[in-house]
Design an enzyme around this catalytic site. Structure first.
Site, mmCIF file in Angstrom:
data_model
loop_
_atom_site.group_PDB
_atom_site.id
_atom_site.type_symbol
_atom_site.label_atom_id
_atom_site.label_comp_id
_atom_site.label_asym_id
_atom_site.label_seq_id
_atom_site.Cartn_x
_atom_site.Cartn_y
_atom_site.Cartn_z
ATOM 1 N N ASN A 70 15.065 12.641 22.311
ATOM 2 C CA ASN A 70 15.907 11.996 21.305
ATOM 3 C C ASN A 70 15.403 10.607 20.925
ATOM 4 O O ASN A 70 15.597 10.146 19.790
ATOM 5 C CB ASN A 70 17.360 11.909 21.792
ATOM 6 C CG ASN A 70 17.487 11.212 23.130
ATOM 7 O OD1 ASN A 70 16.943 11.684 24.142
ATOM 8 N ND2 ASN A 70 18.198 10.097 23.174
ATOM 9 N N HIS B 1 25.402 13.321 29.451
ATOM 10 C CA HIS B 1 24.855 14.402 28.621
ATOM 11 C C HIS B 1 25.305 15.789 29.077
ATOM 12 O O HIS B 1 24.608 16.785 28.840
ATOM 13 C CB HIS B 1 23.324 14.335 28.594
ATOM 14 C CG HIS B 1 22.780 13.003 28.189
ATOM 15 N ND1 HIS B 1 23.085 12.419 26.979
ATOM 16 C CD2 HIS B 1 21.971 12.119 28.846
ATOM 17 C CE1 HIS B 1 22.476 11.244 26.891
ATOM 18 N NE2 HIS B 1 21.803 11.032 28.016
ATOM 19 N N TYR C 246 10.820 4.440 24.223
ATOM 20 C CA TYR C 246 12.135 3.838 24.017
ATOM 21 C C TYR C 246 12.073 2.713 22.983
ATOM 22 O O TYR C 246 12.860 1.767 23.011
ATOM 23 C CB TYR C 246 12.736 3.326 25.326
ATOM 24 C CG TYR C 246 13.241 4.442 26.209
ATOM 25 C CD1 TYR C 246 14.585 4.784 26.243
ATOM 26 C CD2 TYR C 246 12.356 5.181 26.988
ATOM 27 C CE1 TYR C 246 15.047 5.823 27.027
ATOM 28 C CE2 TYR C 246 12.807 6.226 27.773
ATOM 29 C CZ TYR C 246 14.151 6.548 27.790
ATOM 30 O OH TYR C 246 14.613 7.584 28.559
#
Length: 410
Positions: free
Chosen positions: A162, A257, A127
């Protein structure tokens, strides 16, 4: 013979890319020479990342290995898997969206007590992209040190999420996956892949396929062509368990999502059913969810079934995006719970898949909230190739909403 890739970072000087290793602690009968590289990301300059391939390893053997840098050295060990065989038992851990928070630490510590022998990692590692400028690279460094207590002693099979894209044009960084690809290598060439973001490995009785949700995958792209060929190379007589890893889930009833995996479903679900994939693991959604065996392959714009239907040839879809992250849990599920959803809960945790033989595996999802290893969701997974005629018991639908306990000072 087995091959293992060892990776590490030296912060100031390249030093040696050599690994000394052997089957007896302190005695290193073998030496392998690796390569190193470094890179910049905005104004951050990385240390020297080393990758070294250890080859010619025996199956089911404990190896000790030593890495040297200047006058210092460190020793670690790992155990190689058993021979590829349809009845070879093996226990995988499944972790996704880990990050580096207190919840991440809880997940990692619980996993390390699980007895699993390798990790199937579902993407979103550090992250670091939630930080800006120089801190991006630094957070990749801290994450590497954070997971070392496990990654230095057993293999982790990486897939990208992602948060690995690191596309940051405001910093002049427009090369996708730059930090991730420099630091985490994969054995993609061995499976005839043209890209380290998608590849396959065989381990014990399992054939594991790793896909990239954030690379082109529609018809005739390199990933699509590779997967088409890879499914044809699978030999269920030797590796009966067929497992697929991706980051964005195909079936998800969370508001977070929702439907993001629909395009990959349209591209690949028909193959998942045709080749009778046993289980598809995904992350991305910061919660846990398991589906029944369903498919939507008969759907099209003008006719056919418009909703998922039970399909005994389809895989079980499991979302394990609850490793830790820095964005919190995804606690808003769609109501009512869809028929395809068997179990869902917004809690941090990890999973294990304990393959017993060619027909049976035991699956556990363990949430951190319990403070110890408690299987909150567990079931026996029957192999799609060898166990397709075994009578299946439909599991009762179950959903526990999040429980919060506040301590009141008195």
């Amino acid at each position: 013979m087995i091959r293992v890739i060892v990776s590490w970072v030296t912060p100031d000087e390249p030093g040696s890319s050599t690994v000394h290793y052997g089957a007896v602690q302190g005695n290193y009968d073998f030496v392998a020479k690796g390569t190193f590289s470094n890179y910049t990301f905005y104004k951050y300059k990385s240390g020297y990342t080393h990758h070294c391939l250890l080859s010619g390893l025996e199956y089911n053997t404990k190896y000790y290995y030593k890495i040297e840098s200047g006058e210092s050295s460190r020793e670690f060990w790992f155990v190689t898997p058993p021979h590829v065989h349809p009845d070879a038992s093996y226990k995988f851990g499944i972790i996704g969206d880990l990050g580096q928070t207190f919840n991440s630490l809880s997940t990692l510590e619980h996993y390390m007590r699980s007895g699993a022998q390798a990790v199937l990692f579902l993407g979103d590692l550090s992250y670091a992209d939630r930080y800006q400028y120089n801190d991006v690279g630094v957070r990749w460094d801290t994450w590497g040190r954070f997971v070392e207590p496990s990654t230095a002693y057993q293999p982790w099979l990486w897939s990208a999420g992602n948060h690995e894209v690191d596309y940051m044009p405001y910093m002049g960084e427009v090369t996708p996956f730059k930090n991730y690809l420099e630091r985490y290598t994969t054995p993609y060439l061995a499976s005839k892949s043209s890209n380290p973001l998608w590849y396959a490995v065989r381990r014990a009785s399992a054939h594991i396929i790793v896909l990239s949700s954030y690379s082109p995958f529609v018809k005739y792209t390199p990933q699509w062509r590779w997967l088409d060929a890879e499914f044809k190379r699978v030999d269920r007589e030797k590796t009966p368990w067929l497992i697929v890893l991706m980051h964005s889930p195909i079936y998800n009833s969370n508001e977070a999502h929702f439907k993001e995996g629909e395009s990959m479903r349209a591209a690949f679900e028909e193959w998942f059913v045709e080749y009778r994939v046993d289980v598809v693991f995904a992350g991305h959604v910061h919660a846990y969810e398991r589906s029944y065996r369903v498919s939507n392959v008969r759907y099209n714009v003008s006719s056919g079934d418009r909703f998922p239907v039970p399909d005994t040839s389809a895989p079980v879809y499991i979302t394990v995006g609850d490793g830790g992250n820095q964005e919190g849990l995804a606690g808003r599920f769609m109501e009512p719970q869809p028929d395809y959803s068997a179990f869902r809960e917004a809690s941090y945790g990890h999973s294990t898949l304990d393959i017993k033989n060619r027909t049976h595996a035991v699956y556990h999802w363990n949430r951190n909230d319990d403070g110890k290893k408690v299987a909150t969701d567990e079931f026996v997974l029957y192999n799609q190739y060898w166990g397709k005629n075994i009578r299946r018991r439909k599991l009762k639908k179950h959903y526990i909403k999040s429980v919060v306990v506040d301590w009141i000072a008195s």
